[in-house]
Design a protein around this motif. Structure first.
Motif, PDB file in Angstrom:
ATOM      1  N   ALA A 196       0.816  -1.217   0.000  1.00 36.33           N
ATOM      2  CA  ALA A 196       0.000   0.000   0.000  1.00 36.33           C
ATOM      3  C   ALA A 196       0.849   1.266   0.000  1.00 36.33           C
ATOM      4  N   ASN A 197       2.175   1.091   0.077  1.00 34.93           N
ATOM      5  CA  ASN A 197       3.120   2.205  -0.007  1.00 34.93           C
ATOM      6  C   ASN A 197       2.944   3.200   1.152  1.00 34.93           C
ATOM      7  N   ILE A 198       2.620   2.660   2.347  1.00 31.83           N
ATOM      8  CA  ILE A 198       2.427   3.573   3.482  1.00 31.83           C
ATOM      9  C   ILE A 198       3.599   3.574   4.450  1.00 31.83           C
ATOM     10  N   LEU A 199       4.519   2.607   4.327  1.00 29.81           N
ATOM     11  CA  LEU A 199       5.683   2.578   5.205  1.00 29.81           C
ATOM     12  C   LEU A 199       6.689   3.619   4.719  1.00 29.81           C
ATOM     13  N   ARG A 200       7.190   4.418   5.646  1.00 29.22           N
ATOM     14  CA  ARG A 200       8.077   5.526   5.277  1.00 29.22           C
ATOM     15  C   ARG A 200       9.455   5.341   5.904  1.00 29.22           C
ATOM     16  N   PRO A 201      10.356   4.649   5.191  1.00 33.27           N
ATOM     17  CA  PRO A 201      11.723   4.491   5.710  1.00 33.27           C
ATOM     18  C   PRO A 201      12.477   5.811   5.695  1.00 33.27           C
ATOM     19  N   LYS A 205      16.740   2.451  17.958  1.00 30.31           N
ATOM     20  CA  LYS A 205      18.101   2.664  17.472  1.00 30.31           C
ATOM     21  C   LYS A 205      19.076   1.733  18.193  1.00 30.31           C
ATOM     22  N   GLN A 206      18.893   1.581  19.501  1.00 38.35           N
ATOM     23  CA  GLN A 206      19.768   0.730  20.292  1.00 38.35           C
ATOM     24  C   GLN A 206      19.668  -0.734  19.871  1.00 38.35           C
ATOM     25  N   HIS A 207      18.442  -1.162  19.531  1.00 35.86           N
ATOM     26  CA  HIS A 207      18.220  -2.574  19.211  1.00 35.86           C
ATOM     27  C   HIS A 207      18.181  -2.852  17.705  1.00 35.86           C
ATOM     28  N   GLY A 208      18.424  -1.834  16.898  1.00 34.32           N
ATOM     29  CA  GLY A 208      18.477  -2.037  15.452  1.00 34.32           C
ATOM     30  C   GLY A 208      17.139  -2.345  14.822  1.00 34.32           C
ATOM     31  N   ASP A 209      16.048  -1.926  15.458  1.00 31.02           N
ATOM     32  CA  ASP A 209      14.720  -2.177  14.904  1.00 31.02           C
ATOM     33  C   ASP A 209      14.325  -1.043  13.966  1.00 31.02           C
ATOM     34  N   ALA A 210      13.492  -1.367  12.963  1.00 32.31           N
ATOM     35  CA  ALA A 210      13.066  -0.352  11.993  1.00 32.31           C
ATOM     36  C   ALA A 210      12.200   0.699  12.671  1.00 32.31           C
ATOM     37  N   TYR A 211      12.318   1.940  12.225  1.00 30.07           N
ATOM     38  CA  TYR A 211      11.450   3.003  12.742  1.00 30.07           C
ATOM     39  C   TYR A 211      10.026   2.863  12.196  1.00 30.07           C
TER      40      TYR A 211
END
Length: 456
Positions: free
Chosen positions: A141-146, A343-349
């Motif tokens: 759906a193109n809603i994820l914003r990296p 950020k500490q655990h390397g998870d995606a925002y």
């Protein structure tokens, strides 16, 4: 009563403009086959935007002659509409936001069904497989914003709220918009629309462009909560459980406004997840808020949570009454902790992969009379499992209140029977009775007939 209708051919504006012939053929086959009824009903709900209606059955009966068809052209597809609600058009042209939502229906109901449900690479019998499917539907759906800092606030609350409560949701949305926060809701009216309206003003004042107003829904609920045109990203998940998972994995914090059974369901869902031992250290800002007139409402919710899930659950949220600016400041501070943790655990925002969701929160619950009667509503189980079963009970009440299938089941077989420990049943009955007394089960001016009865 006769309602104005119109016929039209609509072209897509966006990624569905460019499809291969094979993809178009799949769309044609699916839209005319077993998915047609779901496709038609969701499309009708989108076109019915702005209507004061929260009854899926009533909507379908109001426009019995509505039809929609995917038309193949050399350059892609168009949608042919017959006897569509006229309010979706201005001077013969469809409102742009509604056009976008209509093709989101095509994308999610038809295209995603082929890619997910009939794709052997997705194991929907496992927890990881379900989460993976939710991710792919959102990405499609193109809603994820990296490459974007966390700033998406999920706003939950009822479609049937007072004018004062609605204005308050706008004020909170405005304060969050001034602080650069984006909004995600269930995309319908009431507490789902107010925060978006407020945030648009806040963003405009700060000259913030490309703001996200994300609406997440599912086929059973969309007719009762037609997407409002402020939503600029709409996604339709296959069922309520995947919809709820999409909320908590994409959002960076949650504000809960007053509501009815659906809001209670959402509260129990997020608390049940946060009570899982694997999520004990994970920051997740959760705020309950409303104007001074909602203080009693949140006291009732707080008492219910205390008596069923205990103090550990109470520690996962804060209640803020009549202070929109404080809600926004606390949410901003909470999201800064979320950013540091990810950020500490390397998870995606943009998608919370680390959040542990027990399969009991992911398995689709079909609120039949037998399933409602069989719910395990007793204290002799882990708190997060009790939350899951309570969530299912409220989900069934939502189905009986507003979903076409649920309303018809109640008409045919009578009330849902909700059985459990006498203490829990007393607590549930007290809470539900207060929702009815405060007119939180149906839109104002509509008489509410309970779809359930509690039995100890």
């Amino acid at each position: 009563m006769k309602h104005d209708v119109t016929d039209a051919q609509i072209a897509p504006d966006g990624r569905l403009e460019v499809l291969s012939r094979q993809e178009v053929s799949k769309l044609l086959d699916s839209s005319q086959g077993g998915l047609y009824q779901t496709f038609r009903n969701c499309a009708l709900a989108v076109l019915n935007c702005g209507s004061a209606m929260d009854d899926g059955k009533e909507l379908l009966e109001r426009y019995p002659d509505f039809a929609i068809r995917v038309v193949q052209e050399q350059r892609g597809i168009k949608l042919e509409l017959k006897n569509a609600p006229a309010q979706a058009f201005v001077d013969g042209h469809m409102i742009k936001g509604i056009n976008e939502h209509l093709f989101a229906v095509v994308r999610d109901i038809i295209y995603a069904d082929d890619e997910i449900n009939h794709n052997p690479h997705f194991d929907l019998e496992t927890s990881n497989g379900i989460s993976n499917a939710v991710f792919h539907i959102l990405r499609n759906a193109n809603i994820l914003r990296p490459m974007t800092n966390p700033k998406l606030v999920v706003c939950w609350g009822g479609h049937s709220i007072s004018r004062k409560e609605y204005e308050y949701t706008k004020q909170v949305g405005h304060e969050m918009g001034l602080r650069g926060l984006d909004i995600c809701t269930g995309c319908g009216p009431g507490a789902m629309k107010g925060p978006m309206k407020g945030a648009t003003i806040g963003h405009a004042k700060q000259r913030i462009k490309n703001s996200q107003y994300l609406g997440i829904t599912e086929p059973g609920i969309i007719a009762a909560e037609s997407p409002n045109p402020i939503v600029n990203d709409l996604v339709i998940l296959p069922d309520i459980e995947k919809r709820l998972e999409a909320f908590v994995r994409t959002g960076h914090g949650i504000v809960v406004f007053p509501g009815g059974a659906g809001t209670a369901e959402e509260i129990l869902y997020i608390l049940g997840i946060l009570l899982h031992p694997d999520n004990q250290e994970m920051p997740f800002p959760l705020i309950f808020s409303g104007p001074d007139s909602a203080e009693v409402y949140f006291e009732q919710i707080d008492r219910f949570i205390s008596a069923t899930l205990g103090k550990e659950a109470q520690r996962r949220y804060q209640i803020i009454i009549d202070d929109p600016a404080l809600v926004a400041r606390e949410m901003l501070a909470g999201i800064s902790q979320v950013r540091a943790f990810r950020k500490q655990h390397g998870d995606a925002y943009y998608f919370n992969w680390l959040l542990k969701i027990d399969p009991v929160f992911q398995e689709p619950f079909n609120p039949t009379h037998d399933n409602m009667k069989a719910l395990a509503l007793h204290s002799d189980q882990e708190k997060h499992l009790l939350a899951a079963n309570l969530r299912r009970a409220f989900s069934g009440i939502v189905a009986g209140n507003v979903k076409d299938s649920g309303i018809r089941a109640i008409e045919q077989y009578g009330h849902f029977e909700i059985r459990g420990d006498s203490r829990i049943m007393t607590l549930m009955d007290t809470l539900l009775t207060s929702f009815v007394a405060q007119h939180r089960m149906k839109l104002p001016g509509k008489k509410y007939s309970p779809c359930y009865r509690t039995i100890s």
